[in-house]
Design a protein around this motif. Sequence first.
Motif, short mmCIF file in Angstrom:
data_model
loop_
_atom_site.label_atom_id
_atom_site.label_comp_id
_atom_site.label_asym_id
_atom_site.label_seq_id
_atom_site.Cartn_x
_atom_site.Cartn_y
_atom_site.Cartn_z
N PHE A 11 30.46 9.09 -108.02
CA PHE A 11 30.88 8.43 -109.26
C PHE A 11 32.40 8.51 -109.35
CE2 PHE A 11 26.51 9.54 -109.90
CZ PHE A 11 25.98 8.53 -110.69
N LEU A 12 33.06 7.37 -109.32
CA LEU A 12 34.51 7.28 -109.40
C LEU A 12 34.88 6.71 -110.76
CD1 LEU A 12 37.41 7.29 -108.29
CD2 LEU A 12 36.87 5.13 -107.12
N ILE A 13 35.42 7.56 -111.64
CA ILE A 13 35.76 7.17 -113.01
C ILE A 13 37.28 7.05 -113.13
CG2 ILE A 13 35.67 7.83 -115.43
CD1 ILE A 13 33.05 9.28 -114.85
N ILE A 14 37.75 5.85 -113.48
CA ILE A 14 39.18 5.59 -113.59
C ILE A 14 39.60 5.57 -115.06
CG2 ILE A 14 41.06 3.98 -113.07
CD1 ILE A 14 39.69 5.39 -110.62
N ALA A 15 40.41 6.54 -115.45
CA ALA A 15 41.05 6.54 -116.77
C ALA A 15 42.27 5.63 -116.65
CB ALA A 15 41.44 7.96 -117.17
N LYS A 236 28.86 -2.19 -99.07
CA LYS A 236 27.83 -3.18 -99.39
C LYS A 236 27.16 -3.71 -98.13
CE LYS A 236 27.22 -7.62 -101.76
NZ LYS A 236 27.91 -8.69 -102.54
N GLU A 237 27.96 -4.03 -97.12
CA GLU A 237 27.40 -4.59 -95.89
C GLU A 237 26.52 -3.60 -95.16
OE1 GLU A 237 30.66 -6.08 -93.60
OE2 GLU A 237 31.22 -7.57 -95.12
N ALA A 238 26.78 -2.31 -95.37
CA ALA A 238 25.96 -1.28 -94.74
C ALA A 238 24.69 -0.97 -95.53
CB ALA A 238 26.77 0.00 -94.56
N GLY A 239 24.51 -1.64 -96.66
CA GLY A 239 23.30 -1.47 -97.44
C GLY A 239 23.36 -0.44 -98.54
N TYR A 240 24.56 0.06 -98.84
CA TYR A 240 24.70 1.04 -99.91
C TYR A 240 24.93 0.35 -101.25
CZ TYR A 240 25.04 4.65 -96.34
OH TYR A 240 24.77 5.48 -95.29
N MET A 241 24.58 1.03 -102.31
CA MET A 241 24.85 0.53 -103.65
C MET A 241 26.35 0.59 -103.95
SD MET A 241 24.17 -0.66 -106.59
CE MET A 241 22.39 -0.72 -106.61
N VAL A 242 26.87 -0.47 -104.55
CA VAL A 242 28.21 -0.45 -105.15
C VAL A 242 28.01 -0.96 -106.58
CG1 VAL A 242 30.60 -1.21 -105.04
CG2 VAL A 242 29.29 -0.94 -102.92
N SER A 243 27.85 -0.02 -107.50
CA SER A 243 27.61 -0.34 -108.90
C SER A 243 28.93 -0.26 -109.65
CB SER A 243 26.60 0.63 -109.50
OG SER A 243 26.44 0.39 -110.88
N ILE A 274 26.68 7.46 -117.65
CA ILE A 274 25.76 8.61 -117.76
C ILE A 274 24.32 8.13 -117.66
CG2 ILE A 274 24.94 10.41 -119.34
CD1 ILE A 274 27.89 10.70 -120.26
N ASP A 275 24.02 6.95 -118.16
CA ASP A 275 22.68 6.40 -118.02
C ASP A 275 22.33 6.22 -116.54
OD1 ASP A 275 20.26 5.04 -119.26
OD2 ASP A 275 21.02 3.43 -118.00
N GLN A 276 23.29 5.71 -115.74
CA GLN A 276 23.03 5.60 -114.31
C GLN A 276 22.87 6.97 -113.67
OE1 GLN A 276 25.13 2.85 -111.79
NE2 GLN A 276 25.67 1.51 -113.49
N LEU A 277 23.70 7.91 -114.08
CA LEU A 277 23.60 9.26 -113.54
C LEU A 277 22.21 9.84 -113.77
CD1 LEU A 277 25.07 11.88 -112.44
CD2 LEU A 277 25.49 12.43 -114.85
N LYS A 278 21.67 9.64 -114.96
CA LYS A 278 20.38 10.23 -115.32
C LYS A 278 19.20 9.47 -114.72
CE LYS A 278 21.69 12.11 -119.87
NZ LYS A 278 21.44 11.98 -121.34
N ASN A 279 19.31 8.15 -114.64
CA ASN A 279 18.11 7.34 -114.40
C ASN A 279 18.08 6.55 -113.10
OD1 ASN A 279 16.98 8.02 -116.99
ND2 ASN A 279 18.48 6.65 -117.90
N ASP A 280 19.20 6.30 -112.47
CA ASP A 280 19.22 5.44 -111.28
C ASP A 280 19.17 6.27 -110.01
OD1 ASP A 280 19.50 3.53 -113.17
OD2 ASP A 280 21.29 2.59 -112.32
N ASP A 281 18.22 5.95 -109.17
CA ASP A 281 18.05 6.67 -107.90
C ASP A 281 18.53 5.77 -106.77
OD1 ASP A 281 17.36 8.46 -105.95
OD2 ASP A 281 15.24 7.90 -105.93
N TYR A 282 19.83 5.81 -106.51
CA TYR A 282 20.37 5.01 -105.41
C TYR A 282 21.29 5.86 -104.55
CZ TYR A 282 24.38 4.36 -108.65
OH TYR A 282 25.43 4.55 -109.52
N THR A 283 21.66 5.31 -103.42
CA THR A 283 22.61 5.96 -102.52
C THR A 283 23.84 5.08 -102.45
OG1 THR A 283 20.79 6.86 -101.24
CG2 THR A 283 22.96 6.89 -100.21
N GLY A 284 24.98 5.61 -102.84
CA GLY A 284 26.19 4.81 -102.81
C GLY A 284 27.20 5.20 -103.87
N VAL A 380 35.01 8.15 -99.56
CA VAL A 380 33.68 7.59 -99.84
C VAL A 380 33.04 7.11 -98.54
CG1 VAL A 380 32.41 5.77 -101.03
CG2 VAL A 380 34.28 6.95 -102.21
N LEU A 381 33.79 6.35 -97.73
CA LEU A 381 33.24 5.85 -96.47
C LEU A 381 32.86 7.00 -95.54
CD1 LEU A 381 35.44 2.75 -95.52
CD2 LEU A 381 33.28 2.83 -96.78
N TYR A 382 33.72 7.99 -95.45
CA TYR A 382 33.46 9.14 -94.57
C TYR A 382 32.14 9.82 -94.95
CZ TYR A 382 34.34 13.58 -92.13
OH TYR A 382 34.24 14.69 -91.32
#
Length: 402
Positions: A11-15, A236-243, A274-284, A380-382
């Motif tokens: 999770f990358l949060i930009i202030a 994205k091209e590798a099949g990972y989520m980019v939300s 936070i909703d994604q943190l709690k409820n979304d099961d993805y890799t990315g 992130v890529l690494y």
Amino acid sequence: MADYKKFKRIFLIIADSAGIGEEPDAADFGDVGSNTFAHAAESVGGLNVPVMEKMGLGQLDDIMGVKVVEDHPQAYCLALRETSAGKDTMTGHWEMMGVNTRKPFQTFTDTGFPQALIDELEEKTGHKIIGNYASSGTEILKVLGEEQKRDGSLIVYTSADSVLQIAAHEDTVPLEELYRCCEIAREICLRPEYKVGRIIARPFIGENAENFKRVTGDRHDYALSPSVKTDMDTLKEAGYMVSCVGKISDIFNMAGVVKTVHTVSNEDGMDKTIDQLKNDDYTGLCFVNLVEFDSEYGHRRNPVGYARCLEALDKRLDEFIANMKDDDLLMVSADHGNDPIFKGTDHTREKVPLLIYSPSLKKGRKLEEAPTFGDIGATVLYNFNLEKENGLLGEPIKELFE
């Protein structure tokens, strides 16, 4: 789906605009002495940000009210310098994903847009253009909204960012017509002499200047796309989520985006993250922009509001961390500075903090300052066993994987 080294979700949060002091080349931008975090803190006699404090924020700069905490094994902290030749939103975010912007996007903050551009826009849209100066969106509606609503003209304005914004009342310029006019502006502004990063449609409603209100859900951005394949594209091209939460998808013109969630405020952005943190099961990757630091407090030179906004974020980070799993990673950073006590209303050329936390980290500490925001995307890529494209900026922060 390829596996990952350590973290299933990042999770990358930009202030947006929360810089921590002038860059070495700040003099080239007229920004010597700028420090967004420190000056916001001074305006309230000291910041109360215990979560970021425990992540090592006080080790990165002298910020009133923020203690220097050296023992934070679950968090790494470091400062990032910007390589690109700019200090705007698109440049900063693109660099996080590896792009080196060597020529800054054009801004027209002090002069408005050239008359030749305005004349062409009037001719091709069939609407009279009014405004053509830098302003906040809410203020310009108070001044010109009634005239626009009466005449069916278009309010054109800009800001310290590289943007051309067009505002129109939905009763006199329907949405589809506003969007058509913005598409015309986008085509005109692709030329080198006018090249701006984004054209933004700003529809509004209401009866008069006392109650005009922007319809944020119908806002539409027409952005430039990155000129090269970014780290997001690779994911994205590798099949990972980019939300993408907030205006990230607009900044990248949907390049590398798998899904996007629009927001109306920082609080809404954190709610949805936070909703994604709690409820979304993805890799990315979940890439989040919290814009109100910049739009509501930095550009409006409101240091107290900026400080309170930082404190509000800190409370939401506490909630976020409480819900993290061992294989989640949190990164908190910024895209440029916007010192709320500095001259003018422009962004400021500043370093940015990078605070990194995971429940699974054991050797957290302060790291050496890095020369580019690109270390974020490279890391992130690494983590996902991917290689960045040739020529992109950044090196992975391998200490996270010790």
